[in-house]
Scaffold this active site. Structure first.
Site, PDB file in Angstrom:
ATOM      1  N   GLY A   1      51.201  -0.512  60.518  1.00 39.52           N
ATOM      2  CA  GLY A   1      51.202  -1.689  61.501  1.00 39.52           C
ATOM      3  C   GLY A   1      51.863  -1.204  62.550  1.00 39.52           C
TER       4      GLY A   1
ATOM      5  N   GLN B   1      56.374  -1.617  70.951  1.00 39.84           N
ATOM      6  CA  GLN B   1      56.675  -0.166  70.419  1.00 39.84           C
ATOM      7  C   GLN B   1      56.265   0.837  71.265  1.00 39.84           C
ATOM      8  OE1 GLN B   1      55.616  -1.523  66.312  1.00 39.84           O
ATOM      9  NE2 GLN B   1      57.408  -0.349  65.682  1.00 39.84           N
TER      10      GLN B   1
ATOM     11  N   CYS C   1      60.642   0.257  59.643  1.00 37.98           N
ATOM     12  CA  CYS C   1      59.974  -0.064  61.124  1.00 37.98           C
ATOM     13  C   CYS C   1      59.939   1.404  61.680  1.00 37.98           C
ATOM     14  CB  CYS C   1      60.927  -0.900  61.850  1.00 37.98           C
ATOM     15  SG  CYS C   1      60.082  -1.320  63.575  1.00 37.98           S
ATOM     16  N   LEU C   2      58.883   1.785  62.256  1.00 37.56           N
ATOM     17  CA  LEU C   2      59.182   3.270  63.044  1.00 37.56           C
ATOM     18  C   LEU C   2      60.129   3.163  63.860  1.00 37.56           C
ATOM     19  CD1 LEU C   2      55.362   3.485  63.117  1.00 37.56           C
ATOM     20  CD2 LEU C   2      56.780   5.039  61.843  1.00 37.56           C
TER      21      LEU C   2
ATOM     22  N   HIS D   1      55.897  -9.086  60.378  1.00 36.75           N
ATOM     23  CA  HIS D   1      56.853  -8.238  60.813  1.00 36.75           C
ATOM     24  C   HIS D   1      56.323  -7.584  62.248  1.00 36.75           C
ATOM     25  CE1 HIS D   1      59.372  -4.199  60.490  1.00 36.75           C
ATOM     26  NE2 HIS D   1      58.567  -3.895  61.488  1.00 36.75           N
ATOM     27  N   GLU D   2      54.907  -7.603  62.532  1.00 34.24           N
ATOM     28  CA  GLU D   2      54.407  -7.030  63.483  1.00 34.24           C
ATOM     29  C   GLU D   2      54.566  -8.197  64.686  1.00 34.24           C
ATOM     30  OE1 GLU D   2      54.173  -4.113  64.057  1.00 34.24           O
ATOM     31  OE2 GLU D   2      54.152  -3.414  61.999  1.00 34.24           O
TER      32      GLU D   2
ATOM     33  N   HIS E   1      57.712  -8.565  66.543  1.00 27.67           N
ATOM     34  CA  HIS E   1      57.886  -7.674  67.619  1.00 27.67           C
ATOM     35  C   HIS E   1      57.641  -8.286  69.095  1.00 27.67           C
ATOM     36  CE1 HIS E   1      59.328  -3.775  65.930  1.00 27.67           C
ATOM     37  NE2 HIS E   1      58.398  -3.517  65.021  1.00 27.67           N
TER      38      HIS E   1
HETATM   39 ZN   LIG Z   1      58.441  -2.719  63.118  1.00 26.96          ZN
END
Ligand SMILES: [Zn+2]
Length: 162
Positions: A46, A51, A96-97, A133-134, A137
């Site tokens: 995701g 991001q 998380c990236l 989670h997304e 963000h």
């Molecule tokens: Zn993330």
């Protein structure tokens, strides 16, 4: 043409901002870049527009290739998503990236319903966790903001060199 882009890393201040509602043309452009970036990264389940430095409310989720995927809705592109119902709660490990060195135990709802521009989706388990989670963000919330204990629930990711 959609392009795979660099993912912002914590503590980039754009990751802590609240994103604005996305207009249709912009949503389409950002969603295409999010999908291209997700595909380029391979292992990614995701990604959220902030991001990529795009402060609009668009996320993509695709757990279909993940071993924990379970029941899922395939490739999701959620524009202006809003969680309308939640049920249950469970703690699970997240990464998380934008915070590549850490993972953490995070409490999330087990089942959710999400309304977004053009539809509604119901989700549970690992996919529901990813969606939550997304969507976080989009409000400038990172998974580290949700851990119960920084001491007990945050882990340094193991690195494998070869
Ligand atoms: Zn993330």
């Amino acid at each position: 043409m959609p392009v795979a882009r660099d993912v912002l890393l914590y503590p980039d201040p754009r990751l802590k901002q609240v994103a604005a509602p996305a207009q249709p043309a912009e949503a389409e452009r950002v969603a295409a870049d999010l999908l291209a970036t997700m595909d380029d990264l391979g292992h990614c389940v995701g990604l959220a527009a902030p991001q990529l430095g795009e402060l609009v409310r668009v996320v993509v989720v695709d757990v279909s290739e993940h071993p924990k995927g379970g029941d899922h809705n395939g490739r999701l592109v959620l524009v202006n998503p809003r969680i309308v119902t939640t049920e249950g709660a469970e703690v699970g490990r997240e990464g998380c990236l934008s915070i590549p060195d850490l993972t953490a135990n995070v409490r999330r709802a087990s089942r959710i319903a999400v309304e977004y521009a053009g539809g509604k989706v119901e989700s549970e388990g690992f996919e529901a966790r990813c969606i939550q989670h997304e969507i976080d963000h989009l409000d400038g919330i990172l998974f580290l903001d949700r851990v119960a204990s920084i001491v007990d629930d945050v882990f340094r990711r193991k690195t494998y060199s070869g």
